[in-house]
Design a protein around this motif. Structure first.
Motif, PDB file in Angstrom:
ATOM      1  N   SER A 190       4.569   1.048  -3.135  1.00  0.00           N
ATOM      2  CA  SER A 190       5.158  -0.269  -3.358  1.00  0.00           C
ATOM      3  C   SER A 190       4.695  -1.239  -2.276  1.00  0.00           C
ATOM      4  O   SER A 190       4.149  -0.846  -1.243  1.00  0.00           O
ATOM      5  CB  SER A 190       6.691  -0.171  -3.339  1.00  0.00           C
ATOM      6  OG  SER A 190       7.147   0.211  -2.045  1.00  0.00           O
ATOM      7  N   ARG A 191       4.939  -2.515  -2.510  1.00  0.00           N
ATOM      8  CA  ARG A 191       4.525  -3.530  -1.541  1.00  0.00           C
ATOM      9  C   ARG A 191       5.303  -3.412  -0.234  1.00  0.00           C
ATOM     10  O   ARG A 191       4.779  -3.724   0.839  1.00  0.00           O
ATOM     11  CB  ARG A 191       4.705  -4.925  -2.134  1.00  0.00           C
ATOM     12  CG  ARG A 191       3.652  -5.268  -3.186  1.00  0.00           C
ATOM     13  CD  ARG A 191       3.642  -6.756  -3.496  1.00  0.00           C
ATOM     14  NE  ARG A 191       2.527  -7.107  -4.373  1.00  0.00           N
ATOM     15  CZ  ARG A 191       1.328  -7.450  -3.942  1.00  0.00           C
ATOM     16  NH1 ARG A 191       1.078  -7.489  -2.631  1.00  0.00           N
ATOM     17  NH2 ARG A 191       0.362  -7.776  -4.781  1.00  0.00           N
ATOM     18  N   GLN A 192       6.562  -2.976  -0.292  1.00  0.00           N
ATOM     19  CA  GLN A 192       7.334  -2.796   0.927  1.00  0.00           C
ATOM     20  C   GLN A 192       6.735  -1.682   1.785  1.00  0.00           C
ATOM     21  O   GLN A 192       6.609  -1.813   3.020  1.00  0.00           O
ATOM     22  CB  GLN A 192       8.789  -2.474   0.599  1.00  0.00           C
ATOM     23  CG  GLN A 192       9.573  -3.612  -0.028  1.00  0.00           C
ATOM     24  CD  GLN A 192       9.231  -3.823  -1.495  1.00  0.00           C
ATOM     25  OE1 GLN A 192       8.577  -2.978  -2.116  1.00  0.00           O
ATOM     26  NE2 GLN A 192       9.658  -4.954  -2.052  1.00  0.00           N
ATOM     27  N   GLU A 193       6.339  -0.580   1.151  1.00  0.00           N
ATOM     28  CA  GLU A 193       5.707   0.509   1.888  1.00  0.00           C
ATOM     29  C   GLU A 193       4.372   0.079   2.474  1.00  0.00           C
ATOM     30  O   GLU A 193       4.041   0.412   3.617  1.00  0.00           O
ATOM     31  CB  GLU A 193       5.506   1.716   0.964  1.00  0.00           C
ATOM     32  CG  GLU A 193       6.798   2.369   0.506  1.00  0.00           C
ATOM     33  CD  GLU A 193       6.555   3.467  -0.520  1.00  0.00           C
ATOM     34  OE1 GLU A 193       7.217   4.514  -0.435  1.00  0.00           O
ATOM     35  OE2 GLU A 193       5.699   3.269  -1.410  1.00  0.00           O
ATOM     36  N   LEU A 194       3.602  -0.679   1.694  1.00  0.00           N
ATOM     37  CA  LEU A 194       2.301  -1.130   2.176  1.00  0.00           C
ATOM     38  C   LEU A 194       2.446  -2.083   3.351  1.00  0.00           C
ATOM     39  O   LEU A 194       1.640  -2.063   4.285  1.00  0.00           O
ATOM     40  CB  LEU A 194       1.537  -1.815   1.048  1.00  0.00           C
ATOM     41  CG  LEU A 194       1.079  -0.920  -0.107  1.00  0.00           C
ATOM     42  CD1 LEU A 194       0.388  -1.749  -1.168  1.00  0.00           C
ATOM     43  CD2 LEU A 194       0.144   0.165   0.403  1.00  0.00           C
ATOM     44  N   SER A 195       3.465  -2.925   3.325  1.00  0.00           N
ATOM     45  CA  SER A 195       3.668  -3.873   4.413  1.00  0.00           C
ATOM     46  C   SER A 195       3.928  -3.145   5.726  1.00  0.00           C
ATOM     47  O   SER A 195       3.348  -3.494   6.769  1.00  0.00           O
ATOM     48  CB  SER A 195       4.831  -4.800   4.073  1.00  0.00           C
ATOM     49  OG  SER A 195       5.075  -5.703   5.128  1.00  0.00           O
ATOM     50  N   ALA A 196       4.781  -2.117   5.697  1.00  0.00           N
ATOM     51  CA  ALA A 196       5.053  -1.342   6.911  1.00  0.00           C
ATOM     52  C   ALA A 196       3.798  -0.628   7.403  1.00  0.00           C
ATOM     53  O   ALA A 196       3.513  -0.589   8.604  1.00  0.00           O
ATOM     54  CB  ALA A 196       6.171  -0.336   6.631  1.00  0.00           C
ATOM     55  N   ALA A 197       3.029  -0.068   6.467  1.00  0.00           N
ATOM     56  CA  ALA A 197       1.806   0.639   6.851  1.00  0.00           C
ATOM     57  C   ALA A 197       0.789  -0.313   7.468  1.00  0.00           C
ATOM     58  O   ALA A 197       0.113   0.029   8.447  1.00  0.00           O
ATOM     59  CB  ALA A 197       1.202   1.339   5.632  1.00  0.00           C
ATOM     60  N   ARG A 198       0.673  -1.509   6.920  1.00  0.00           N
ATOM     61  CA  ARG A 198      -0.307  -2.466   7.453  1.00  0.00           C
ATOM     62  C   ARG A 198       0.033  -2.896   8.869  1.00  0.00           C
ATOM     63  O   ARG A 198      -0.850  -3.062   9.713  1.00  0.00           O
ATOM     64  CB  ARG A 198      -0.383  -3.684   6.539  1.00  0.00           C
ATOM     65  CG  ARG A 198      -1.175  -3.428   5.259  1.00  0.00           C
ATOM     66  CD  ARG A 198      -1.057  -4.582   4.306  1.00  0.00           C
ATOM     67  NE  ARG A 198      -1.814  -4.345   3.076  1.00  0.00           N
ATOM     68  CZ  ARG A 198      -1.648  -5.014   1.957  1.00  0.00           C
ATOM     69  NH1 ARG A 198      -0.739  -5.974   1.909  1.00  0.00           N
ATOM     70  NH2 ARG A 198      -2.372  -4.746   0.890  1.00  0.00           N
ATOM     71  N   TYR A 199       1.317  -3.087   9.153  1.00  0.00           N
ATOM     72  CA  TYR A 199       1.700  -3.458  10.515  1.00  0.00           C
ATOM     73  C   TYR A 199       1.381  -2.334  11.498  1.00  0.00           C
ATOM     74  O   TYR A 199       0.956  -2.590  12.632  1.00  0.00           O
ATOM     75  CB  TYR A 199       3.184  -3.821  10.571  1.00  0.00           C
ATOM     76  CG  TYR A 199       3.456  -5.254  10.183  1.00  0.00           C
ATOM     77  CD1 TYR A 199       3.191  -6.299  11.071  1.00  0.00           C
ATOM     78  CD2 TYR A 199       3.961  -5.577   8.928  1.00  0.00           C
ATOM     79  CE1 TYR A 199       3.429  -7.611  10.713  1.00  0.00           C
ATOM     80  CE2 TYR A 199       4.199  -6.888   8.555  1.00  0.00           C
ATOM     81  CZ  TYR A 199       3.937  -7.907   9.460  1.00  0.00           C
ATOM     82  OH  TYR A 199       4.158  -9.217   9.100  1.00  0.00           O
ATOM     83  N   ALA A 200       1.574  -1.095  11.069  1.00  0.00           N
ATOM     84  CA  ALA A 200       1.234   0.042  11.934  1.00  0.00           C
ATOM     85  C   ALA A 200      -0.267   0.097  12.183  1.00  0.00           C
ATOM     86  O   ALA A 200      -0.725   0.288  13.322  1.00  0.00           O
ATOM     87  CB  ALA A 200       1.723   1.348  11.304  1.00  0.00           C
ATOM     88  N   ILE A 201      -1.060  -0.088  11.131  1.00  0.00           N
ATOM     89  CA  ILE A 201      -2.515  -0.069  11.285  1.00  0.00           C
ATOM     90  C   ILE A 201      -2.975  -1.229  12.154  1.00  0.00           C
ATOM     91  O   ILE A 201      -3.850  -1.074  13.021  1.00  0.00           O
ATOM     92  CB  ILE A 201      -3.193  -0.125   9.899  1.00  0.00           C
ATOM     93  CG1 ILE A 201      -2.851   1.144   9.096  1.00  0.00           C
ATOM     94  CG2 ILE A 201      -4.703  -0.265  10.035  1.00  0.00           C
ATOM     95  CD1 ILE A 201      -3.312   1.083   7.648  1.00  0.00           C
TER      96      ILE A 201
END
Length: 605
Positions: A190-201
């Motif tokens: 989902s977009r919420q999961e992707l948003s958290a992953a992008r900030y970590a990356i």
């Protein structure tokens, strides 16, 4: 009887990818027919009735002007065929097709329409029966209702939904279907999961960029400090400066580079970018893939230089004479792989990280262009590293050194081991993630099709019981380790001497002659022919250094490794060694290096 086999052959060919459920007819043109249920996909491979209605629009004038009494029924037989019992498809007769085509040819030419190839009359069985046939209407309404909820009884393969269709000239493919692409930003998360992953990356990319940039700038302050065999660490750091920079840009741009924009007017959703038509995506891929592979090759070259210094006892100058060969391998091999992938059009957008890479959806490309080079680099590098460490340990055990020098050699071996572990653990983690993705990618895709088939109005997979879904943490670990693998470079330059050099540089106390010496070292590139043909055992005189070093100096070459980053304290041979066992040129080099280091130390202060 003679016509029956022809119709059966066509039906058998079609039934592999056709009817799988019955549904009420919703097409405006096909109301008030002798039947009221149809199936999708229809005979022209339209996935739902909305798509079929759009395809029928050009024929509305023909039907409204009544160019032929058979035209409406013939069109409905193709776009909304009668739904009979499961497994049987009723085709219109060839006579019905011919009459419709003959009667309406003139009117179609007036409207600038051509008879479609998929409606070629030769595709239908030779008969003159009306449509629908009497046996097609024997199914009761109750049976039709039961068939509407009937599940698929065979595997129809993957049908590309109209939302994921792309222009044919782009050359896309997805799950084995041409002119199709994966949904963007991700088909799994989902977009919420992707948003958290992008900030970590994005956060880890900043850390990696800072560490590797610090390593390279430390080298620029004093290029004479990091000579072979440790010079490849600098180029390795430069590679990961570029890798972390691309990931950081992907974090800033989100999915604007990795995705094609949605087109609601054409019923198309956002899809993953493929190929080289997107110039920014192509640039991201070229930089990321090239420098990722180059960084791995430089680590292998680092183990080669350590091996040459520890086993055949090559000196620093002898190893440096092979610098052009090292550069040719480190930049040439990744360059050849990058050009090959560009020629094969294997570029794919990554909706998770926002960059473009290879092997994200193509398992074969992942196997041959990512896994194979990484595994080969690890195998070669670890083998040379282990042999080198064993050789250094043998030197420590067999050659009597003073206690202080023994401690330094052990310390150097520990540094090599720690640096290698800090590099290999993230790299092996990345390889493990790629192997896991390679093994389960097909299962993930099948599960995704099973969950989205009804919303996309495409056939669902047959007999799929097990559900395999990827965990976001797996992808997150893969991206983080791809960046963390560049951080160990700062471990090698991290020392008190580095702090003193930076303090001196920031206070403007850098010696002018030190800068000139750095330029001279950079400009002293060996001739290509000499680099490839020169015997490493040949003495090399460097006027700028005032030293002479022989590659065969066993004791000096071995112990020299221990003071590569601490030249102020040279290793001295044990007093009990006979004078004949000492290498005079090496001793001269040690003394000159020692006094030169003292002078530099005083100037820096």
């Amino acid at each position: 009887g003679a016509n029956k086999p022809t119709g059966l052959i066509w039906i058998q060919t079609f039934s592999k990818t056709s009817t799988f459920s019955c549904e009420p007819i919703g097409l405006r043109m096909c109301q008030d027919l002798p039947y009221n249920t149809t199936f999708m996909p229809n005979l022209l491979n339209h996935y739902d009735q909305q798509t079929a209605a759009l395809a029928m629009e050009p024929f509305h004038p023909m039907v409204n002007l009544q160019c032929s009494p058979d035209m409406r029924m013939f069109l409905c037989a193709l776009y909304a065929p009668v739904c009979t019992e499961y497994g049987r498809v009723s085709l219109p007769c060839r006579g019905l097709c011919r009459r419709s085509q003959s009667d309406c040819r003139g009117l179609m030419e007036m409207f600038g329409l051509a008879w479609p190839d998929e409606m070629d009359c030769s595709r239908f069985p030779e008969c003159e029966e009306a449509y629908p046939r009497q046996e097609d209407l024997l199914t009761t309404s109750d049976d039709a209702a039961d068939q509407a909820s009937m599940t698929v009884q065979r595997d129809y393969g993957f049908w590309c939904p109209r939302e994921l269709k792309v222009d044919p000239e782009l050359g896309y493919s997805f799950l084995g279907r041409r002119d199709c692409s994966a949904p963007c930003p991700s088909m799994f998360f989902s977009r919420q999961e992707l948003s958290a992953a992008r900030y970590a990356i994005g956060g880890v990319s900043i850390v990696c960029l800072s560490a590797t940039l610090f390593t390279f700038l430390t080298f620029l302050i004093d290029v004479t400090r990091f000579r072979y065999p440790e010079r490849p660490i600098i180029f390795y750091a430069v590679c990961y400066v570029m890798v972390s920079l691309v990931f950081f840009l992907g974090f800033l741009l989100e999915d604007r580079v990795a995705c094609n924009a949605a087109s609601p007017a054409h019923f198309r959703a956002a899809t993953i970018t493929q190929g080289s038509h997107n110039k920014i995506c192509t640039l991201f891929f070229m930089v990321l893939y090239f420098f990722t592979m180059a960084g791995n090759v430089w680590w292998v070259i680092l183990t080669v230089t350590w091996f040459l210094a520890a086993v055949p006892k090559w000196g620093s100058e002898a190893i440096e004479k092979k610098a052009l060969l090292f550069h040719a391998c480190a930049w040439g091999l990744p360059g050849a792989l990058t050009v090959t992938l560009l020629a094969l059009n294997k570029i794919e957008g990554d909706g998770v990280s926002g960059v473009c890479f290879v092997g994200l959806y193509d398992v074969d490309a992942l196997r041959w262009f990512v896994l194979a080079p990484l595994c080969l680099n690890v195998a070669v590098g670890v083998s040379l590293l282990l042999v080198g460490i064993v050789a250094l340990n043998r030197v420590r055990m067999e050659i009597p050194l003073e206690k202080e020098n023994q401690t330094k050699l052990v310390k150097f071996m520990i540094r090599i081991g720690v640096f290698s572990v800090l590099y290999l653990v993230p790299l092996l983690t990345v390889i493990g993630c790629h192997l896991y993705e390679h093994a389960y990618r097909r299962a993930w895709e099948t599960t995704w099709v099973r969950r989205r088939c009804r919303s996309y109005h495409i056939p669902c997979p047959y007999k799929v019981e097990d559900s395999h879904e990827p965990a976001l943490v797996l992808f997150l670990i893969k991206y983080l380790m791809m960046l963390v693998v560049g951080v160990p470079s700062v471990f090698w330059v991290g020392s008190k001497k580095t702090c003193f050099e930076w303090a001196s540089f920031l206070h403007g106390n850098k010696r002018k002659d030190g800068v000139n010496e750095s330029r001279q070292v950079l400009q002293e590139q060996p001739d290509l022919a000499q680099s490839l043909l020169r015997d490493p055992n040949t003495p090399i005189i460097r006027k700028s250094r005032g030293t002479s070093t022989q590659g065969t100096s066993t004791h000096a070459s071995s112990t020299q490794l221990a003071v590569l980053d601490d030249p102020d304290e040279p290793i001295r041979p044990h007093p009990s060694l006979p004078a004949s066992s000492r290498s005079k040129p090496s001793s001269l080099h040690s003394k000159v290096s020692y006094h030169g280091s003292l002078n530099r130390s005083r100037d820096n202060r």
